[in-house]
Write an enzyme that holds these catalytic residues in place. Structure first.
Site, PDB file in Angstrom:
ATOM      1  N   ARG A  47      -5.027 -18.352   1.886  1.00  0.00           N
ATOM      2  CA  ARG A  47      -5.240 -17.036   2.512  1.00  0.00           C
ATOM      3  C   ARG A  47      -4.826 -17.076   3.979  1.00  0.00           C
ATOM      4  NH1 ARG A  47      -9.944 -16.161   4.365  1.00  0.00           N
ATOM      5  NH2 ARG A  47     -11.085 -17.022   2.603  1.00  0.00           N
ATOM      6  N   TYR A  99       3.606   9.276   3.394  1.00  0.00           N
ATOM      7  CA  TYR A  99       3.342   8.912   1.997  1.00  0.00           C
ATOM      8  C   TYR A  99       1.902   9.311   1.608  1.00  0.00           C
ATOM      9  CZ  TYR A  99       2.294   5.963  -1.992  1.00  0.00           C
ATOM     10  OH  TYR A  99       1.869   5.510  -3.207  1.00  0.00           O
ATOM     11  N   ASP A 171       6.482   3.454   9.753  1.00  0.00           N
ATOM     12  CA  ASP A 171       6.675   3.009   8.377  1.00  0.00           C
ATOM     13  C   ASP A 171       8.177   3.049   8.102  1.00  0.00           C
ATOM     14  OD1 ASP A 171       7.068   2.858   5.607  1.00  0.00           O
ATOM     15  OD2 ASP A 171       5.163   3.835   5.141  1.00  0.00           O
ATOM     16  N   LYS A 196       9.908  -1.486  -2.282  1.00  0.00           N
ATOM     17  CA  LYS A 196      11.061  -0.586  -2.409  1.00  0.00           C
ATOM     18  C   LYS A 196      12.376  -1.347  -2.132  1.00  0.00           C
ATOM     19  CE  LYS A 196       8.067   2.695  -3.234  1.00  0.00           C
ATOM     20  NZ  LYS A 196       6.801   2.195  -2.795  1.00  0.00           N
TER      21      LYS A 196
HETATM   22  C1  LIG Z   1       6.901   5.288   2.639  1.00  0.00           C
HETATM   23  C2  LIG Z   1       5.903   4.505   1.854  1.00  0.00           C
HETATM   24  N1  LIG Z   1       4.991   3.766   2.518  1.00  0.00           N
HETATM   25  C3  LIG Z   1       4.059   3.043   1.841  1.00  0.00           C
HETATM   26  C4  LIG Z   1       3.999   3.044   0.462  1.00  0.00           C
HETATM   27  C5  LIG Z   1       2.943   2.234  -0.247  1.00  0.00           C
HETATM   28  O1  LIG Z   1       3.478   1.034  -0.699  1.00  0.00           O
HETATM   29  P1  LIG Z   1       2.975   0.235  -1.996  1.00  0.00           P
HETATM   30  O2  LIG Z   1       3.189   1.147  -3.175  1.00  0.00           O
HETATM   31  O3  LIG Z   1       3.838  -0.981  -1.994  1.00  0.00           O
HETATM   32  O4  LIG Z   1       1.538  -0.084  -1.795  1.00  0.00           O
HETATM   33  C6  LIG Z   1       4.952   3.782  -0.255  1.00  0.00           C
HETATM   34  C7  LIG Z   1       4.917   3.788  -1.735  1.00  0.00           C
HETATM   35  O5  LIG Z   1       5.579   4.583  -2.381  1.00  0.00           O
HETATM   36  C8  LIG Z   1       5.923   4.528   0.460  1.00  0.00           C
HETATM   37  O6  LIG Z   1       6.834   5.280  -0.183  1.00  0.00           O
END
Ligand SMILES: Cc1ncc(COP(=O)(O)O)c(C=O)c1O
Length: 394
Positions: A47, A99, A171, A196
């Protein structure tokens, strides 16, 4: 300094294996032996640190041109860790279109723990200053919104944030360091859903954080180690491997996206196309200044004569699924799928029409993708509409 593609392929070598293996091994060990009880050791428990994970953490820090990188079990775990550095009483300005999962954790978790949020349209930097309070600590946004792909200037927002001693947190999931390096434009922290583009193969869920200072790095490390939402060595290896082909994949995804747009532009069934690479918009202007390319995601609005549900249901090659950034093309209806959690009025207010289709373009042959879109359009023309929203992630 080596070039970006070389950095993608090689990362920062950790020369601690005896075999000459060209890749970092997957170190499957939850614990590490001490040479003696009083030794100061680098590795003691998974961890707290793992060599395979550390390779990826150093790799993403280098690619984002930051100081420290951290790998988490999902994008949401990474986002959770970033917001966990704030305290009750703090106020944070957030992008209006972020998101849904991020919106949920801020409004249903951090808000209840005493952190206040104000949502603004970050594509209009003039809106930042009026939203600042004495307790404001940071501004958080996505430089490209989902699904309408409106572009925010990271440089403009970071400039205002610095003047007011606020952290700028970005992000960078949709762009990746290949298309934009927010830290170089003045941001302090970058987060990723590595699920992604960085992973790129729809086979792993992961999150990454990069800081621009050791001080912020220490704060994130404390949370990573204390809360423990770390990425497993196997999944760290999958993201490391995905990163090696990031640029070639994204080049092909963007080239395919542009060819699909060219096809759509001539079709009478298409009312509007959303893509930051389409000239003549404010989005294009900012994207041309701050992005290396325009990415592989596009959205388009179907004419009323086309049944949107039937259109996506008739796609054969392009899979009907949320998520994006992988080698295979995915289509979805934001109104019914990725954004179904928002009340219908909110969806419409945000420009998410039931006729809107989002396409996350993959690396297949463009003529096959276009043929698939064409046959689905032809089958969906004149069919009766049917909408039954459900809640989905991704
Ligand atoms: C722009 C964005 N940020 C964060 C996330 C969250 O990521 P995760 O699904 O890997 O937890 C997503 C998921 O679709 C996303 O599109």
């Amino acid at each position: 300094m080596t070039g970006f593609n070389t950095q993608l392929v090689h990362g920062i070598p950790i020369l601690d294996n005896q075999t000459g293996a060209v890749n970092i091994p997957i170190y499957n060990s939850s614990t590490y032996a001490y040479p003696s009880a009083t030794s100061k050791v680098h590795w003691d428990y998974e961890r707290s640190g793992n060599p395979t994970r550390e390779f990826l953490e150093k790799q993403i820090a280098e690619l984002e041109n930051g100081k420290n990188g951290f790998a988490f079990a999902s994008g949401m775990a990474a986002i959770h860790a970033v917001f966990a550095i704030f305290k009750p009483g703090d106020h944070i300005i957030i992008g209006k279109q972020i998101y849904g999962g991020t919106y949920r954790i801020l409004n249903q978790y951090f808000k209840e723990r005493g952190i206040a949020f104000t949502a603004i349209d970050t594509t209009k930097p003039d809106l930042v200053e009026p939203a600042i309070r004495a307790s404001t600590k940071a501004i958080y946004f996505e430089p490209i919104t989902n699904p309408l792909l409106h572009v925010t200037s990271v440089a403009a927002i970071a400039k205002i944030a610095h003047q007011h001693r606020l952290l700028t947190i970005v992000d960078n999931t949709f762009l990746t360091p290949y298309l934009q390096k927010p830290l170089e434009l003045g941001a302090d922290i970058v987060v990723h859903s590595a699920t992604k583009y960085l992973g790129g193969h729809s086979d792993v869920v992961a999150g990454l954080v990069v800081t621009n200072s050791e001080e912020l790095g220490k704060q994130i490390y404390f949370i990573q180690n204390a809360l423990g939402g770390v990425l497993s060595p196997e999944n760290a290896n999958l993201i490391r491997r995905g990163i090696q082909t990031l640029a070639v994949r994204m080049d092909r995804q963007e080239a395919n996206a542009k060819k699909i747009i060219k096809f759509l532009e001539d079709r009478p069934e298409i009312v509007k196309i959303y893509y930051p690479g389409i000239k003549g918009t404010q989005d294009y202007l900012i994207a041309s200044q701050e992005l290396r390319g325009f990415g592989g995601v596009l959205s388009f609005e179907l004419a009323e004569s086309v049944n949107a549900v039937a259109f996506v249901n008739h796609l054969r090659l392009i899979r009907l699924a949320v998520s994006l950034g992988a080698v295979e093309s995915l289509a979805e209806l934001p109104y019914e799928m990725s954004h179904a959690e928002l009340p219908p009025a909110e969806r419409l207010k945000a420009g998410i029409d039931p006729q809107l289709v989002r396409l996350a373009v993959g690396i297949e042959d463009s003529q096959d993708l276009i043929a698939d879109v064409k046959q689905a359009l032809e089958q969906a023309v004149g069919q009766k509409a049917e909408h039954a929203s459900q809640k989905n992630e991704g």
